[in-house]
Design a protein around this motif. Structure first.
Motif, PDB file in Angstrom:
ATOM      1  N   GLU A  18      -6.951  12.244 -15.998  1.00 34.25           N
ATOM      2  CA  GLU A  18      -5.868  11.702 -16.827  1.00 34.25           C
ATOM      3  C   GLU A  18      -5.126  10.594 -16.071  1.00 34.25           C
ATOM      4  OE1 GLU A  18      -6.370  15.277 -19.454  1.00 34.25           O
ATOM      5  OE2 GLU A  18      -5.800  13.209 -19.725  1.00 34.25           O
ATOM      6  N   VAL A  19      -4.915  10.813 -14.774  1.00 36.35           N
ATOM      7  CA  VAL A  19      -4.169   9.836 -13.972  1.00 36.35           C
ATOM      8  C   VAL A  19      -4.890   8.491 -13.953  1.00 36.35           C
ATOM      9  CG1 VAL A  19      -3.312   9.280 -11.663  1.00 36.35           C
ATOM     10  CG2 VAL A  19      -3.116  11.612 -12.538  1.00 36.35           C
ATOM     11  N   VAL A  20      -6.187   8.516 -13.701  1.00 37.69           N
ATOM     12  CA  VAL A  20      -6.959   7.272 -13.630  1.00 37.69           C
ATOM     13  C   VAL A  20      -6.981   6.578 -14.982  1.00 37.69           C
ATOM     14  CG1 VAL A  20      -9.245   6.294 -13.181  1.00 37.69           C
ATOM     15  CG2 VAL A  20      -8.343   8.101 -11.704  1.00 37.69           C
ATOM     16  N   ASP A  21      -7.094   7.344 -16.064  1.00 38.85           N
ATOM     17  CA  ASP A  21      -7.058   6.750 -17.403  1.00 38.85           C
ATOM     18  C   ASP A  21      -5.785   5.931 -17.594  1.00 38.85           C
ATOM     19  OD1 ASP A  21      -9.458   7.957 -17.993  1.00 38.85           O
ATOM     20  OD2 ASP A  21      -8.570   9.613 -19.121  1.00 38.85           O
ATOM     21  N   VAL A  22      -4.655   6.510 -17.196  1.00 37.85           N
ATOM     22  CA  VAL A  22      -3.357   5.855 -17.413  1.00 37.85           C
ATOM     23  C   VAL A  22      -3.215   4.606 -16.541  1.00 37.85           C
ATOM     24  CG1 VAL A  22      -0.861   6.102 -17.097  1.00 37.85           C
ATOM     25  CG2 VAL A  22      -2.180   7.934 -18.193  1.00 37.85           C
ATOM     26  N   ILE A  23      -3.481   4.746 -15.242  1.00 39.00           N
ATOM     27  CA  ILE A  23      -3.187   3.616 -14.346  1.00 39.00           C
ATOM     28  C   ILE A  23      -4.142   2.449 -14.577  1.00 39.00           C
ATOM     29  CG2 ILE A  23      -2.151   5.119 -12.615  1.00 39.00           C
ATOM     30  CD1 ILE A  23      -4.707   4.797 -10.942  1.00 39.00           C
ATOM     31  N   GLN A  24      -5.357   2.739 -15.033  1.00 36.10           N
ATOM     32  CA  GLN A  24      -6.283   1.637 -15.303  1.00 36.10           C
ATOM     33  C   GLN A  24      -5.942   0.944 -16.610  1.00 36.10           C
ATOM     34  OE1 GLN A  24     -10.273   3.259 -14.964  1.00 36.10           O
ATOM     35  NE2 GLN A  24     -10.275   3.023 -12.732  1.00 36.10           N
ATOM     36  N   GLU A  25      -5.581   1.721 -17.633  1.00 36.44           N
ATOM     37  CA  GLU A  25      -5.255   1.105 -18.924  1.00 36.44           C
ATOM     38  C   GLU A  25      -4.011   0.237 -18.832  1.00 36.44           C
ATOM     39  OE1 GLU A  25      -4.360   2.306 -23.600  1.00 36.44           O
ATOM     40  OE2 GLU A  25      -4.953   3.868 -22.148  1.00 36.44           O
ATOM     41  N   TYR A  26      -3.028   0.663 -18.054  1.00 40.19           N
ATOM     42  CA  TYR A  26      -1.760  -0.062 -18.000  1.00 40.19           C
ATOM     43  C   TYR A  26      -1.596  -0.882 -16.720  1.00 40.19           C
ATOM     44  CZ  TYR A  26      -0.966   2.712 -22.066  1.00 40.19           C
ATOM     45  OH  TYR A  26      -1.115   3.280 -23.309  1.00 40.19           O
ATOM     46  N   ARG A  27      -2.663  -0.999 -15.944  1.00 37.50           N
ATOM     47  CA  ARG A  27      -2.695  -1.868 -14.774  1.00 37.50           C
ATOM     48  C   ARG A  27      -1.513  -1.618 -13.838  1.00 37.50           C
ATOM     49  NH1 ARG A  27      -4.482  -7.629 -17.661  1.00 37.50           N
ATOM     50  NH2 ARG A  27      -6.403  -6.811 -18.610  1.00 37.50           N
ATOM     51  N   CYS A  28      -1.311  -0.355 -13.548  1.00 39.47           N
ATOM     52  CA  CYS A  28      -0.198   0.008 -12.671  1.00 39.47           C
ATOM     53  C   CYS A  28      -0.670   0.825 -11.478  1.00 39.47           C
ATOM     54  CB  CYS A  28       0.882   0.758 -13.442  1.00 39.47           C
ATOM     55  SG  CYS A  28       0.298   2.238 -14.293  1.00 39.47           S
ATOM     56  N   GLY A  29      -1.957   0.822 -11.204  1.00 41.15           N
ATOM     57  CA  GLY A  29      -2.447   1.576 -10.071  1.00 41.15           C
ATOM     58  C   GLY A  29      -3.914   1.326  -9.810  1.00 41.15           C
ATOM     59  N   ILE A  30      -4.419   1.945  -8.740  1.00 40.32           N
ATOM     60  CA  ILE A  30      -5.793   1.756  -8.284  1.00 40.32           C
ATOM     61  C   ILE A  30      -6.347   3.103  -7.849  1.00 40.32           C
ATOM     62  CG2 ILE A  30      -7.285   0.551  -6.637  1.00 40.32           C
ATOM     63  CD1 ILE A  30      -4.968  -1.497  -6.306  1.00 40.32           C
ATOM     64  N   ARG A  31      -7.592   3.372  -8.215  1.00 38.40           N
ATOM     65  CA  ARG A  31      -8.246   4.605  -7.788  1.00 38.40           C
ATOM     66  C   ARG A  31      -8.991   4.401  -6.476  1.00 38.40           C
ATOM     67  NH1 ARG A  31     -13.012   7.626  -7.688  1.00 38.40           N
ATOM     68  NH2 ARG A  31     -14.285   5.788  -8.152  1.00 38.40           N
ATOM     69  N   VAL A  32      -8.925   5.417  -5.626  1.00 38.55           N
ATOM     70  CA  VAL A  32      -9.671   5.432  -4.374  1.00 38.55           C
ATOM     71  C   VAL A  32     -10.468   6.730  -4.310  1.00 38.55           C
ATOM     72  CG1 VAL A  32      -9.517   5.461  -1.851  1.00 38.55           C
ATOM     73  CG2 VAL A  32      -7.931   4.056  -3.178  1.00 38.55           C
TER      74      VAL A  32
ATOM     75  N   LEU B  80       5.651   6.695 -12.143  1.00 36.17           N
ATOM     76  CA  LEU B  80       5.782   5.656 -13.168  1.00 36.17           C
ATOM     77  C   LEU B  80       7.252   5.363 -13.445  1.00 36.17           C
ATOM     78  CD1 LEU B  80       3.017   6.804 -15.698  1.00 36.17           C
ATOM     79  CD2 LEU B  80       2.857   4.973 -13.999  1.00 36.17           C
ATOM     80  N   ALA B  81       8.061   6.421 -13.547  1.00 35.57           N
ATOM     81  CA  ALA B  81       9.491   6.230 -13.814  1.00 35.57           C
ATOM     82  C   ALA B  81      10.150   5.425 -12.704  1.00 35.57           C
ATOM     83  CB  ALA B  81      10.186   7.578 -13.961  1.00 35.57           C
ATOM     84  N   ALA B  82       9.715   5.660 -11.462  1.00 35.52           N
ATOM     85  CA  ALA B  82      10.288   4.952 -10.314  1.00 35.52           C
ATOM     86  C   ALA B  82       9.773   3.525 -10.202  1.00 35.52           C
ATOM     87  CB  ALA B  82       9.987   5.713  -9.027  1.00 35.52           C
ATOM     88  N   GLY B  83       8.814   3.172 -11.044  1.00 31.77           N
ATOM     89  CA  GLY B  83       8.255   1.821 -10.985  1.00 31.77           C
ATOM     90  C   GLY B  83       7.441   1.603  -9.729  1.00 31.77           C
ATOM     91  N   GLN B  84       6.564   2.562  -9.409  1.00 28.20           N
ATOM     92  CA  GLN B  84       5.750   2.470  -8.197  1.00 28.20           C
ATOM     93  C   GLN B  84       4.278   2.253  -8.557  1.00 28.20           C
ATOM     94  OE1 GLN B  84       6.776   6.326  -6.747  1.00 28.20           O
ATOM     95  NE2 GLN B  84       8.503   5.601  -5.518  1.00 28.20           N
ATOM     96  N   VAL B  85       3.588   1.507  -7.731  1.00 28.23           N
ATOM     97  CA  VAL B  85       2.149   1.377  -7.878  1.00 28.23           C
ATOM     98  C   VAL B  85       1.507   2.703  -7.490  1.00 28.23           C
ATOM     99  CG1 VAL B  85       0.080   0.154  -7.119  1.00 28.23           C
ATOM    100  CG2 VAL B  85       2.246  -1.080  -7.340  1.00 28.23           C
TER     101      VAL B  85
ATOM    102  N   LYS C  24       1.719  -9.568  -6.824  1.00 34.65           N
ATOM    103  CA  LYS C  24       0.860  -8.546  -7.430  1.00 34.65           C
ATOM    104  C   LYS C  24       1.531  -7.174  -7.372  1.00 34.65           C
ATOM    105  CE  LYS C  24      -3.742  -6.429  -6.883  1.00 34.65           C
ATOM    106  NZ  LYS C  24      -4.996  -6.465  -6.089  1.00 34.65           N
ATOM    107  N   LEU C  25       2.138  -6.868  -6.248  1.00 39.05           N
ATOM    108  CA  LEU C  25       2.825  -5.590  -6.085  1.00 39.05           C
ATOM    109  C   LEU C  25       3.931  -5.436  -7.126  1.00 39.05           C
ATOM    110  CD1 LEU C  25       3.265  -2.999  -4.350  1.00 39.05           C
ATOM    111  CD2 LEU C  25       4.852  -4.343  -2.957  1.00 39.05           C
ATOM    112  N   GLN C  26       4.754  -6.470  -7.283  1.00 37.10           N
ATOM    113  CA  GLN C  26       5.866  -6.404  -8.227  1.00 37.10           C
ATOM    114  C   GLN C  26       5.383  -6.337  -9.670  1.00 37.10           C
ATOM    115  OE1 GLN C  26       9.031  -5.830  -7.457  1.00 37.10           O
ATOM    116  NE2 GLN C  26       8.370  -5.782  -5.303  1.00 37.10           N
TER     117      GLN C  26
ATOM    118  N   ASP D 263      -3.632  -5.097   1.102  1.00 40.76           N
ATOM    119  CA  ASP D 263      -3.694  -6.147   0.079  1.00 40.76           C
ATOM    120  C   ASP D 263      -2.408  -6.189  -0.740  1.00 40.76           C
ATOM    121  OD1 ASP D 263      -5.125  -8.124  -1.656  1.00 40.76           O
ATOM    122  OD2 ASP D 263      -4.891  -6.529  -3.145  1.00 40.76           O
ATOM    123  N   LEU D 264      -1.888  -5.034  -1.126  1.00 42.41           N
ATOM    124  CA  LEU D 264      -0.636  -4.993  -1.891  1.00 42.41           C
ATOM    125  C   LEU D 264       0.536  -5.484  -1.050  1.00 42.41           C
ATOM    126  CD1 LEU D 264      -1.133  -1.564  -3.712  1.00 42.41           C
ATOM    127  CD2 LEU D 264      -1.064  -3.820  -4.797  1.00 42.41           C
ATOM    128  N   HIS D 265       0.524  -5.125   0.220  1.00 43.85           N
ATOM    129  CA  HIS D 265       1.590  -5.592   1.121  1.00 43.85           C
ATOM    130  C   HIS D 265       1.555  -7.108   1.278  1.00 43.85           C
ATOM    131  CE1 HIS D 265       4.204  -5.962   4.592  1.00 43.85           C
ATOM    132  NE2 HIS D 265       3.216  -6.498   5.297  1.00 43.85           N
TER     133      HIS D 265
END
Length: 413
Positions: free
Chosen positions: A344-358, A329-334, A379-381, A372-374
């Motif tokens: 906990e990880v999925v809770d954070v990335i879904q609430e703040y729209r900064c990631g995707i669960r697989v 998150l600090a590095a600004g990465q998806v 969307k990536l940015q 898709d992100l590439h």
């Protein structure tokens, strides 16, 4: 540097891993100790000799940024086998107990769960010398050991371990969990008569002043790998036996035809040899496998990716919170979280729209998400910006240290 000269704020930190270890846990403990020292606490750290990278023996006594360190002998048996790690930890804990039982007690001690023996050290010192301690639960045992198949549920080891854990929980002034889901689990484990107020949540953190988003042209580490013009998928950290890293390599194989995507693995662990072998078998020309980097290099190595992979074994949700979430998150990465839903990880990335669960093992979905992100740089940015915004709002080091100060101060009363 703010100084608080309140008297009688002597704290002992009992931990297996500390500076100059490169593991995330060691770096977090070092940050915390220095942060408390800077705020006027008198911090003494009791730890083992480094073992993560078989570093040269460090001084038995040392002062690092004002923090006094006492290191105990570590046999240094290979960490690749659980028996070796446990033997190392047991020796360090025994020597630590023998040393501290004759020393003046601090105002408060903070002990972590990095090994099963350290909490027992704090409990013994409580019984014999009246120490007060706060228990920092970074991984929930024996449940993790059971889920990984190291011990049997309802077996002798798990029952004995659980029995001693109850003593540790009962005698602790406070218990710290790394997230709300872990807190819920720990509340259920408290001995009868203890209230849920005993368990607090303090998230881990990252140094957001050194780990921050860097443009491709402002990162020499990325440039040295010739990845400046590519979308980079990064895994940085422990390559443990329970981590689903094979799915990432299979995805890299499926994306070999996409010239604009690169994969970087940085670290070590039980699965590193398997990863190296698999990369050769798949002939991955879009893949780099690198060792742990020195801390001075981390601001560039950790930030060399656009997408950060975080894995968690099924059944481990709530038992552990991967620390690489905060650096990602600090590095600004998806964040692509390869794990179950209730973490906990999925809770954070879904609430703040900064990631995707697989889901673990689903390399087809993983491949689709990366491509898709590439193919959608906007969307990536956007997701990368959301990641850094989330970090600054909730997971900075200053917020965490402030929370520790509050808990430790109250526990001294």
């Amino acid at each position: 540097m703010s100084q608080d000269h309140t008297p009688h704020r002597n704290i002992a930190l009992l931990t297996q891993y500390f500076h100059p270890e490169v593991a995330a846990t060691a770096q977090l403990h070092t940050d915390l100790a220095i942060g408390l020292q800077d705020k006027g606490w008198n911090v003494k750290v009791f730890t083992g000799q480094p073992a993560y990278q078989q570093k040269d023996r460090q001084p038995t006594y040392e002062i690092h940024n004002g923090v006094k360190i006492r290191r105990f002998y570590n046999p240094g048996i290979s960490r690749r086998k659980i028996i070796g790690r446990l033997f190392n930890a047991a020796i360090v804990a025994l020597l630590m107990t023998l040393h501290l039982v004759t020393r003046k007690r601090p105002d408060i001690a903070l002990v972590d769960s990095t090994t099963p023996f350290l909490p027992l050290v704090a409990y013994i010192l409580k019984i014999l010398r009246g120490w007060k301690y706060v228990f920092l639960v970074e991984d929930v045992y024996p449940e993790i050991a059971i889920n990984l198949g190291y011990i049997h549920d309802n077996g002798f080891l798990s029952i004995t371990w659980g029995f001693f854990n109850k003593l540790v929980y009962k005698n602790a002034e406070r218990v710290i969990a790394l997230g709300p889901r872990m807190r819920e689990l720990l509340i259920r484990k408290l001995p009868e008569g203890e209230t849920e107020d005993k368990v607090a949540v303090i998230h881990n953190w990252c140094d957001g002043e050194s780990i921050l988003p860097r443009s491709n042209n402002d990162n020499w580490f990325r440039q040295n790998l010739d990845l400046t013009d590519k979308t980079v998928v990064l895994y940085s950290g422990n390559m443990g036996a329970s981590h689903d890293l094979e799915s990432v390599l299979k995805s890299a194989s499926k994306l070999l035809h996409v010239k604009g995507i690169g994969f970087v693995f940085i670290g070590d662990g039980a699965k590193r040899a398997r990863i190296e072998s698999m990369a050769k078998e798949l002939r991955l020309t879009n893949f780099f496998l690198l060792p742990y980097q020195e801390r001075s290099i981390l601001p560039y190595s950790i930030t060399c990716g656009d997408i950060s992979i975080i894995t968690l074994e099924p059944g481990m949700e709530g038992l552990s919170v991967p620390s690489k979430l905060y650096s990602s998150l600090a590095a600004g990465q998806v964040v692509i979280a390869i794990m179950g839903e209730k973490s906990e990880v999925v809770d954070v990335i879904q609430e703040y729209r900064c990631g995707i669960r697989v889901p673990p093992g689903d390399e087809n979905q993983l491949t689709h998400i990366i491509q898709d992100l590439h193919n959608d740089p906007v969307k990536l940015q956007d997701m990368k910006r959301n990641a850094r915004d989330c970090f600054e709002k909730y997971f900075t080091m200053s917020k965490a240290i402030q929370s520790y100060e509050k808990i430790l101060s109250n526990a001294m009363k």
